[in-house]
Design a protein around this motif. Structure first.
Motif, PDB file in Angstrom:
ATOM      1  N   ASP A 144       0.874  -1.156   0.000  1.00  0.00           N
ATOM      2  CA  ASP A 144       0.000   0.000   0.000  1.00  0.00           C
ATOM      3  C   ASP A 144       0.916   1.212   0.000  1.00  0.00           C
ATOM      4  O   ASP A 144       1.691   1.380   0.938  1.00  0.00           O
ATOM      5  N   CYS A 145       0.825   2.029  -1.008  1.00  0.00           N
ATOM      6  CA  CYS A 145       1.772   3.126  -1.197  1.00  0.00           C
ATOM      7  C   CYS A 145       1.173   4.485  -0.857  1.00  0.00           C
ATOM      8  O   CYS A 145       1.816   5.513  -1.083  1.00  0.00           O
ATOM      9  N   ALA A 146      -0.055   4.517  -0.300  1.00  0.00           N
ATOM     10  CA  ALA A 146      -0.688   5.815  -0.112  1.00  0.00           C
ATOM     11  C   ALA A 146      -1.539   5.952   1.140  1.00  0.00           C
ATOM     12  O   ALA A 146      -1.861   7.080   1.513  1.00  0.00           O
ATOM     13  N   VAL A 147      -1.891   4.872   1.812  1.00  0.00           N
ATOM     14  CA  VAL A 147      -2.904   4.982   2.859  1.00  0.00           C
ATOM     15  C   VAL A 147      -2.402   4.590   4.244  1.00  0.00           C
ATOM     16  O   VAL A 147      -2.362   5.407   5.153  1.00  0.00           O
ATOM     17  N   ASN A 148      -2.003   3.328   4.425  1.00  0.00           N
ATOM     18  CA  ASN A 148      -1.721   2.810   5.767  1.00  0.00           C
ATOM     19  C   ASN A 148      -0.247   2.984   6.119  1.00  0.00           C
ATOM     20  O   ASN A 148       0.633   2.436   5.451  1.00  0.00           O
ATOM     21  N   VAL A 149       0.017   3.727   7.172  1.00  0.00           N
ATOM     22  CA  VAL A 149       1.385   4.125   7.514  1.00  0.00           C
ATOM     23  C   VAL A 149       2.217   2.949   7.995  1.00  0.00           C
ATOM     24  O   VAL A 149       3.309   2.685   7.483  1.00  0.00           O
ATOM     25  N   ALA A 150       1.718   2.243   8.989  1.00  0.00           N
ATOM     26  CA  ALA A 150       2.484   1.138   9.573  1.00  0.00           C
ATOM     27  C   ALA A 150       1.512   0.029   9.971  1.00  0.00           C
ATOM     28  O   ALA A 150       1.209  -0.147  11.152  1.00  0.00           O
ATOM     29  N   PRO A 151       0.996  -0.727   9.006  1.00  0.00           N
ATOM     30  CA  PRO A 151      -0.006  -1.752   9.333  1.00  0.00           C
ATOM     31  C   PRO A 151       0.576  -2.849  10.213  1.00  0.00           C
ATOM     32  O   PRO A 151       1.747  -3.214  10.084  1.00  0.00           O
ATOM     33  N   ASP A 152      -0.256  -3.369  11.122  1.00  0.00           N
ATOM     34  CA  ASP A 152       0.143  -4.540  11.893  1.00  0.00           C
ATOM     35  C   ASP A 152      -0.049  -5.780  11.027  1.00  0.00           C
ATOM     36  O   ASP A 152      -0.415  -5.679   9.845  1.00  0.00           O
ATOM     37  N   ALA A 153       0.204  -6.951  11.604  1.00  0.00           N
ATOM     38  CA  ALA A 153       0.146  -8.178  10.805  1.00  0.00           C
ATOM     39  C   ALA A 153      -1.247  -8.402  10.221  1.00  0.00           C
ATOM     40  O   ALA A 153      -1.385  -8.799   9.058  1.00  0.00           O
ATOM     41  N   GLU A 154      -2.276  -8.131  11.011  1.00  0.00           N
ATOM     42  CA  GLU A 154      -3.644  -8.311  10.512  1.00  0.00           C
ATOM     43  C   GLU A 154      -3.940  -7.333   9.375  1.00  0.00           C
ATOM     44  O   GLU A 154      -4.544  -7.697   8.358  1.00  0.00           O
ATOM     45  N   GLY A 155      -3.495  -6.082   9.541  1.00  0.00           N
ATOM     46  CA  GLY A 155      -3.701  -5.098   8.489  1.00  0.00           C
ATOM     47  C   GLY A 155      -2.933  -5.432   7.235  1.00  0.00           C
ATOM     48  O   GLY A 155      -3.443  -5.297   6.123  1.00  0.00           O
ATOM     49  N   LEU A 156      -1.694  -5.897   7.397  1.00  0.00           N
ATOM     50  CA  LEU A 156      -0.880  -6.250   6.239  1.00  0.00           C
ATOM     51  C   LEU A 156      -1.496  -7.440   5.497  1.00  0.00           C
ATOM     52  O   LEU A 156      -1.488  -7.498   4.257  1.00  0.00           O
ATOM     53  N   ALA A 157      -2.061  -8.375   6.260  1.00  0.00           N
ATOM     54  CA  ALA A 157      -2.740  -9.510   5.631  1.00  0.00           C
ATOM     55  C   ALA A 157      -3.954  -9.041   4.834  1.00  0.00           C
ATOM     56  O   ALA A 157      -4.213  -9.525   3.720  1.00  0.00           O
TER      57      ALA A 157
END
Length: 290
Positions: A144-157
């Protein structure tokens, strides 16, 4: 869409798909010279039916009141904001797609889409992607190049799953790599562990360094699966945003987007540096995915 050859191949294919759909696309920033020029080109090329921002309608009010649970008086005040009114046009069925962001930050486009349109069923995290088109004809999905700054593992999934669906829709298949500064089990660190957990939860390849994700010989040397990824998931906004801008400036790549993922209706968030060509291509891409 299957694999295409030539730098313009996938863009031509996207435009053909867009022409067949004849979607109504609302541009709340139609007073911007770049957007106005893009709207003219889109209409002339038959890629969509460009719409300027409409007046407030009962259907827009109902979309907020009945669809989103907003009080009537608040809904009317919210619709005084152009981005929210454009999103409400989409939610109300007065437009099929919203394209915005030429003059405003990404967070405001996301806010408007979240308030008026909402997330798709089963989606807990909106994200974004760029379709990266390189001069040699390669096309890739980067997120994600525009929205989520530092996603956790669940967010990255969640980002990886959304990007895989985008890859299948645009590229015909999705070979996903979750990127890190470490490949396989060779390194440690908080960010590596986040990527490792996301890879374990999704079954996608990772953590992988970028060279191992793209070069089979290097992947083999490092003892990891990989080497042919066409969907790259970055561990942070820092990494993704820096990477796509370097690809533009040093490799001559065209970055189409950012296109938002996860909303119930299609929304395109333009880069504030977007050219007329970028706006036309990003709109065709968003319509093709609609």
């Amino acid at each position: 869409m299957g694999k295409v050859e030539g730098a313009m191949g996938i863009l031509d294919e996207l435009k053909d798909t867009a022409r067949a759909k004849q979607a109504r696309v609302v541009f709340p920033e139609s007073d911007d010279a770049r957007v106005a020029a893009a709207m003219t080109r889109l209409a002339d090329e038959g890629l969509c039916v460009p719409l300027p921002l409409d007046n407030v309608t009962d259907a827009q009010i109902a979309a907020l009141v009945e669809g989103r649970g907003v009080k009537d008086a608040l809904a009317r005040r919210m619709l005084g904001k152009p981005l929210i009114r454009a999103a409400a046009m989409v939610a109300a069925g007065e437009a099929d797609v919203m394209v915005a962001g030429a003059d405003v930050p990404t967070r405001r486009v996301i806010e408007a889409a979240g308030l008026a349109i909402g997330l798709a069923e089963g989606v807990t995290l909106p994200s974004s992607f760029f379709l990266m088109v390189f001069p040699d004809g390669r096309a890739m999905v980067w997120a994600d190049c525009a929205v989520n700054v530092a996603p956790d593992a669940e967010g990255l999934a969640a980002i990886a799953h959304a990007s895989a669906a985008t890859g299948r829709a645009l590229l015909g298949d999705a070979r996903v790599a979750l990127l890190s500064y470490s490949s396989g089990s060779s390194g440690a660190g908080d960010s590596v562990e986040v990527v490792r957990a996301a890879a374990g939860a999704t079954g996608f390849a990772g953590p992988l360094q970028a060279d191992a994700a793209l070069n089979a010989a290097i992947a083999a040397t490092k003892g990891v699966a990989g080497g042919d990824a066409n969907v790259l998931v970055f561990p942070s906004l820092d990494a993704g945003n820096i990477a796509y801008k370097l690809a533009q400036e040093l490799a001559g790549a065209q970055a189409l987007g950012p296109i938002l993922q996860g909303f119930a209706r299609p929304v395109c968030d333009l880069s504030r540096g977007a050219t007329v060509d970028d706006i036309v291509a990003a709109t065709a891409l968003t319509v093709a995915l609609a």
